[in-house]
Write a protein that holds these residues in place. Structure first.
Motif, PDB file in Angstrom:
ATOM      1  N   GLN A  68       0.845  -1.202   0.000  1.00 28.22           N
ATOM      2  CA  GLN A  68       0.000   0.000   0.000  1.00 28.22           C
ATOM      3  C   GLN A  68       0.876   1.246   0.000  1.00 28.22           C
ATOM      4  O   GLN A  68       0.617   2.189  -0.739  1.00 28.22           O
ATOM      5  CB  GLN A  68      -0.892   0.044   1.244  1.00 28.22           C
ATOM      6  CG  GLN A  68      -2.075  -0.866   1.202  1.00 28.22           C
ATOM      7  CD  GLN A  68      -2.869  -0.741   2.492  1.00 28.22           C
ATOM      8  OE1 GLN A  68      -2.338  -0.997   3.573  1.00 28.22           O
ATOM      9  NE2 GLN A  68      -4.105  -0.356   2.370  1.00 28.22           N
ATOM     10  N   ASP A 132      -9.319   6.544   9.691  1.00 30.34           N
ATOM     11  CA  ASP A 132     -10.409   6.413   8.726  1.00 30.34           C
ATOM     12  C   ASP A 132     -11.253   7.676   8.832  1.00 30.34           C
ATOM     13  O   ASP A 132     -11.905   7.904   9.859  1.00 30.34           O
ATOM     14  CB  ASP A 132     -11.282   5.191   9.036  1.00 30.34           C
ATOM     15  CG  ASP A 132     -10.533   3.880   8.836  1.00 30.34           C
ATOM     16  OD1 ASP A 132      -9.808   3.778   7.839  1.00 30.34           O
ATOM     17  OD2 ASP A 132     -10.686   2.976   9.670  1.00 30.34           O
ATOM     18  N   GLU A 139     -11.774  14.351   6.344  1.00 33.04           N
ATOM     19  CA  GLU A 139     -10.610  14.156   5.481  1.00 33.04           C
ATOM     20  C   GLU A 139      -9.834  15.460   5.310  1.00 33.04           C
ATOM     21  O   GLU A 139      -8.602  15.479   5.415  1.00 33.04           O
ATOM     22  CB  GLU A 139     -11.058  13.624   4.124  1.00 33.04           C
ATOM     23  CG  GLU A 139      -9.919  13.190   3.247  1.00 33.04           C
ATOM     24  CD  GLU A 139     -10.383  12.516   1.966  1.00 33.04           C
ATOM     25  OE1 GLU A 139      -9.735  12.746   0.931  1.00 33.04           O
ATOM     26  OE2 GLU A 139     -11.383  11.771   2.006  1.00 33.04           O
ATOM     27  N   ARG A 151      -5.966   4.813   1.110  1.00 32.70           N
ATOM     28  CA  ARG A 151      -6.950   4.164   0.239  1.00 32.70           C
ATOM     29  C   ARG A 151      -8.331   4.615   0.680  1.00 32.70           C
ATOM     30  O   ARG A 151      -8.552   4.954   1.844  1.00 32.70           O
ATOM     31  CB  ARG A 151      -6.829   2.653   0.277  1.00 32.70           C
ATOM     32  CG  ARG A 151      -7.129   2.079   1.634  1.00 32.70           C
ATOM     33  CD  ARG A 151      -7.156   0.571   1.612  1.00 32.70           C
ATOM     34  NE  ARG A 151      -7.570   0.149   2.940  1.00 32.70           N
ATOM     35  CZ  ARG A 151      -7.184  -0.936   3.525  1.00 32.70           C
ATOM     36  NH1 ARG A 151      -6.403  -1.764   2.899  1.00 32.70           N
ATOM     37  NH2 ARG A 151      -7.589  -1.242   4.728  1.00 32.70           N
ATOM     38  N   ASP A 152      -9.249   4.643  -0.245  1.00 31.32           N
ATOM     39  CA  ASP A 152     -10.628   5.065   0.027  1.00 31.32           C
ATOM     40  C   ASP A 152     -10.635   6.247   0.993  1.00 31.32           C
ATOM     41  O   ASP A 152     -10.082   7.273   0.714  1.00 31.32           O
ATOM     42  CB  ASP A 152     -11.472   3.896   0.536  1.00 31.32           C
ATOM     43  CG  ASP A 152     -11.540   2.752  -0.471  1.00 31.32           C
ATOM     44  OD1 ASP A 152     -11.524   3.043  -1.681  1.00 31.32           O
ATOM     45  OD2 ASP A 152     -11.584   1.593  -0.054  1.00 31.32           O
ATOM     46  N   ASN A 153     -11.221   6.065   2.161  1.00 29.88           N
ATOM     47  CA  ASN A 153     -11.306   7.157   3.144  1.00 29.88           C
ATOM     48  C   ASN A 153     -10.225   7.053   4.214  1.00 29.88           C
ATOM     49  O   ASN A 153     -10.308   7.699   5.244  1.00 29.88           O
ATOM     50  CB  ASN A 153     -12.690   7.165   3.795  1.00 29.88           C
ATOM     51  CG  ASN A 153     -12.949   5.890   4.576  1.00 29.88           C
ATOM     52  OD1 ASN A 153     -12.359   4.849   4.311  1.00 29.88           O
ATOM     53  ND2 ASN A 153     -13.843   5.967   5.537  1.00 29.88           N
ATOM     54  N   GLN A 154      -9.221   6.239   3.976  1.00 28.51           N
ATOM     55  CA  GLN A 154      -8.162   6.018   4.966  1.00 28.51           C
ATOM     56  C   GLN A 154      -6.962   6.912   4.656  1.00 28.51           C
ATOM     57  O   GLN A 154      -6.535   7.021   3.514  1.00 28.51           O
ATOM     58  CB  GLN A 154      -7.752   4.552   4.955  1.00 28.51           C
ATOM     59  CG  GLN A 154      -7.060   4.105   6.207  1.00 28.51           C
ATOM     60  CD  GLN A 154      -6.896   2.605   6.234  1.00 28.51           C
ATOM     61  OE1 GLN A 154      -6.250   2.038   5.361  1.00 28.51           O
ATOM     62  NE2 GLN A 154      -7.469   1.970   7.239  1.00 28.51           N
TER      63      GLN A 154
END
Length: 167
Positions: A68, A132, A139, A151-154
């Motif tokens: 990642q 998260d 964010e 990744r995504d909302n992380q």
């Protein structure tokens, strides 16, 4: 007005009210946090102003996949051991009471969490803090402090970055 952040231990949550605008976070601090502490799932820190609950955050251990990080920042990943998983700290929840929003309490909680995570990384290895983000507002909040998308909302911030900010 005495503001303090401390570990949730013997404080009684019955009779306490808390509304941050997210039912899941409200229920967590009022009904679940002490049980998770007893089970060693996370450490919950609360921000109190005199006797009222202003906000809270949780910290626990997690992992981050090396691939990642490689896909985000290959230069950073090259400096790390080639283990498939690396230790990290999860900032699982962070919330501030609605009436207290916009007064710097979120920043105070975040700085305390990052400082605590960095200090603990010398005792229990951790290369980064992962969070998260619940929504785009969260964010943007984390990105203002140097968090990068994972990744995504992380999002994540490395311990080296934290050291550069607070060290």
């Amino acid at each position: 007005m005495a503001v303090k952040i401390e570990l949730l231990t013997k404080q009684k949550m019955s009779g306490i009210t808390f509304d941050c605008g997210y039912v899941a976070l409200n229920n967590y601090i009022l009904k679940q946090a002490k049980q998770d502490m007893k089970r060693h799932v996370c450490a919950t820190y609360i921000l109190q102003d005199d006797s009222s609950l202003v906000g809270f955050y949780t910290l626990s251990s997690t992992i981050i996949h090396l691939d990642q990080l490689s896909s985000i920042n290959d230069e950073m990943a090259k400096k790390l051991p080639k283990y498939p998983y690396l230790p990290a700290t999860l900032l699982g929840r962070l919330a501030v009471q609605n009436e207290a929003k916009g007064k710097g309490y979120g920043e105070l909680l975040l700085i305390d969490a990052l400082t605590r995570a960095y200090d603990n990384s010398a005792v229990i290895g951790s290369i980064a803090v992962i969070v998260d983000a619940k929504d785009q507002i969260a964010e943007r909040f984390y990105k203002r402090y140097g968090f990068l998308a994972l990744r995504d909302n992380q999002l994540f911030i490395t311990m080296d970055t934290i050291k550069g900010i607070f060290g």
